[in-house]
Design a protein around this motif. Structure first.
Motif, PDB file in Angstrom:
ATOM      1  N   UNK A  83       0.880  -1.169   0.000  1.00  0.00           N
ATOM      2  CA  UNK A  83       0.000   0.000   0.000  1.00  0.00           C
ATOM      3  C   UNK A  83       0.916   1.217   0.000  1.00  0.00           C
ATOM      4  N   UNK A  84       0.931   1.921  -1.108  1.00  0.00           N
ATOM      5  CA  UNK A  84       1.737   3.132  -1.258  1.00  0.00           C
ATOM      6  C   UNK A  84       0.840   4.298  -0.889  1.00  0.00           C
ATOM      7  N   UNK A  85       1.153   4.973   0.227  1.00  0.00           N
ATOM      8  CA  UNK A  85       0.276   6.041   0.722  1.00  0.00           C
ATOM      9  C   UNK A  85       0.900   7.412   0.479  1.00  0.00           C
ATOM     10  N   UNK A  86       0.102   8.287  -0.099  1.00  0.00           N
ATOM     11  CA  UNK A  86       0.488   9.681  -0.310  1.00  0.00           C
ATOM     12  C   UNK A  86      -0.780  10.500  -0.099  1.00  0.00           C
ATOM     13  N   UNK A  87      -0.759  11.425   0.839  1.00  0.00           N
ATOM     14  CA  UNK A  87      -1.989  12.144   1.186  1.00  0.00           C
ATOM     15  C   UNK A  87      -2.568  12.908   0.007  1.00  0.00           C
ATOM     16  N   UNK A  88      -1.718  13.543  -0.794  1.00  0.00           N
ATOM     17  CA  UNK A  88      -2.208  14.237  -1.986  1.00  0.00           C
ATOM     18  C   UNK A  88      -1.307  13.908  -3.175  1.00  0.00           C
ATOM     19  N   UNK A  89      -1.924  13.703  -4.315  1.00  0.00           N
ATOM     20  CA  UNK A  89      -1.185  13.441  -5.555  1.00  0.00           C
ATOM     21  C   UNK A  89      -1.677  14.458  -6.571  1.00  0.00           C
ATOM     22  N   UNK A  90      -0.786  15.342  -7.016  1.00  0.00           N
ATOM     23  CA  UNK A  90      -1.217  16.350  -7.995  1.00  0.00           C
ATOM     24  C   UNK A  90      -0.844  15.907  -9.411  1.00  0.00           C
ATOM     25  N   UNK A  91       0.414  15.993  -9.789  1.00  0.00           N
ATOM     26  CA  UNK A  91       0.812  15.586 -11.143  1.00  0.00           C
ATOM     27  C   UNK A  91       1.050  14.093 -11.248  1.00  0.00           C
ATOM     28  N   UNK A  92       1.352  13.466 -10.123  1.00  0.00           N
ATOM     29  CA  UNK A  92       1.651  12.041 -10.112  1.00  0.00           C
ATOM     30  C   UNK A  92       3.128  11.732 -10.246  1.00  0.00           C
ATOM     31  N   UNK A  93       3.976  12.752 -10.398  1.00  0.00           N
ATOM     32  CA  UNK A  93       5.408  12.515 -10.619  1.00  0.00           C
ATOM     33  C   UNK A  93       6.059  11.757  -9.453  1.00  0.00           C
ATOM     34  N   UNK A  94       5.779  12.151  -8.224  1.00  0.00           N
ATOM     35  CA  UNK A  94       6.365  11.462  -7.068  1.00  0.00           C
ATOM     36  C   UNK A  94       5.818  10.044  -6.957  1.00  0.00           C
ATOM     37  N   UNK A  95       4.524   9.865  -7.221  1.00  0.00           N
ATOM     38  CA  UNK A  95       3.928   8.529  -7.181  1.00  0.00           C
ATOM     39  C   UNK A  95       4.556   7.632  -8.244  1.00  0.00           C
ATOM     40  N   UNK A  97      -6.956  15.076 -11.294  1.00  0.00           N
ATOM     41  CA  UNK A  97      -7.179  14.230 -12.473  1.00  0.00           C
ATOM     42  C   UNK A  97      -5.878  13.938 -13.195  1.00  0.00           C
ATOM     43  N   UNK A  98      -5.007  14.941 -13.287  1.00  0.00           N
ATOM     44  CA  UNK A  98      -3.733  14.783 -13.966  1.00  0.00           C
ATOM     45  C   UNK A  98      -2.925  13.635 -13.347  1.00  0.00           C
ATOM     46  N   UNK A  99      -2.899  13.574 -12.019  1.00  0.00           N
ATOM     47  CA  UNK A  99      -2.154  12.527 -11.328  1.00  0.00           C
ATOM     48  C   UNK A  99      -2.762  11.153 -11.547  1.00  0.00           C
ATOM     49  N   UNK A 100      -4.089  11.076 -11.505  1.00  0.00           N
ATOM     50  CA  UNK A 100      -4.773   9.799 -11.737  1.00  0.00           C
ATOM     51  C   UNK A 100      -4.434   9.288 -13.130  1.00  0.00           C
ATOM     52  N   UNK A 101      -4.541  10.177 -14.128  1.00  0.00           N
ATOM     53  CA  UNK A 101      -4.291   9.770 -15.500  1.00  0.00           C
ATOM     54  C   UNK A 101      -2.836   9.365 -15.720  1.00  0.00           C
TER      55      UNK A 101
END
Length: 139
Positions: A45-57, A83-87
């Motif tokens: 389970x990779x937890x990140x409270x907020x994901x904006x662009x998704x680059x760190x994820x 949405x950008x991070x999800x995509x």
């Protein structure tokens, strides 16, 4: 999020990654890594409270893949995503499962989610957000 997870899953094995965005380059950088032994055998389970662009994820997922964790054994768990991070994550790693409580449409020029956590209380309690947080005049 870690304390809540440990309260629910008492025997969970924890690892830690610190990935921060370099403000000069805008690129994510791995600063710290400590993973459990034999992580390749586990669901992660990779937890990140907020994901904006998704680059760190994306970087975190690549680190897990480099440690032989199967893509379909990774769950990305976030309180809020753009949405950008999800995509970006779904396109790059289609077998990673994404779990989020909410998805916002936009990020600003500093790549912060709009409206983001700023209206957490309104979302939690079901109250109205200030009009400047809305996408349109209709609210």
């Amino acid at each position: 999020m870690e304390q809540a997870l440990m309260a629910v899953c008492k025997d969970i094995r924890l690892g830690k990654m610190l990935i921060q965005t370099n403000h000069d380059t805008g690129e994510p950088e791995l600063h710290y890594l400590r993973l459990p032994k034999d992580i390749s055998e586990d669901y992660v389970i990779l937890m990140d409270s907020t994901v904006s662009t998704g680059a760190a994820a994306l970087m975190a997922i690549r680190v897990l893949l480099d440690h032989d964790v199967a893509e379909d054994k990774i769950f990305l768990l976030s309180l809020l995503m753009a949405e950008m991070g999800v995509h970006s994550v779904a396109y790059a790693f289609p077998r990673v499962r994404i779990i989020s409580t909410a998805v916002d449409k936009e990020v600003n020029d500093q790549f912060h989610i709009i409206p983001g956590i700023g209206n957490f209380g309104d979302r939690y309690f079901g109250t109205d957000a200030p009009s400047d947080w809305c996408e349109s005049d209709e609210g």
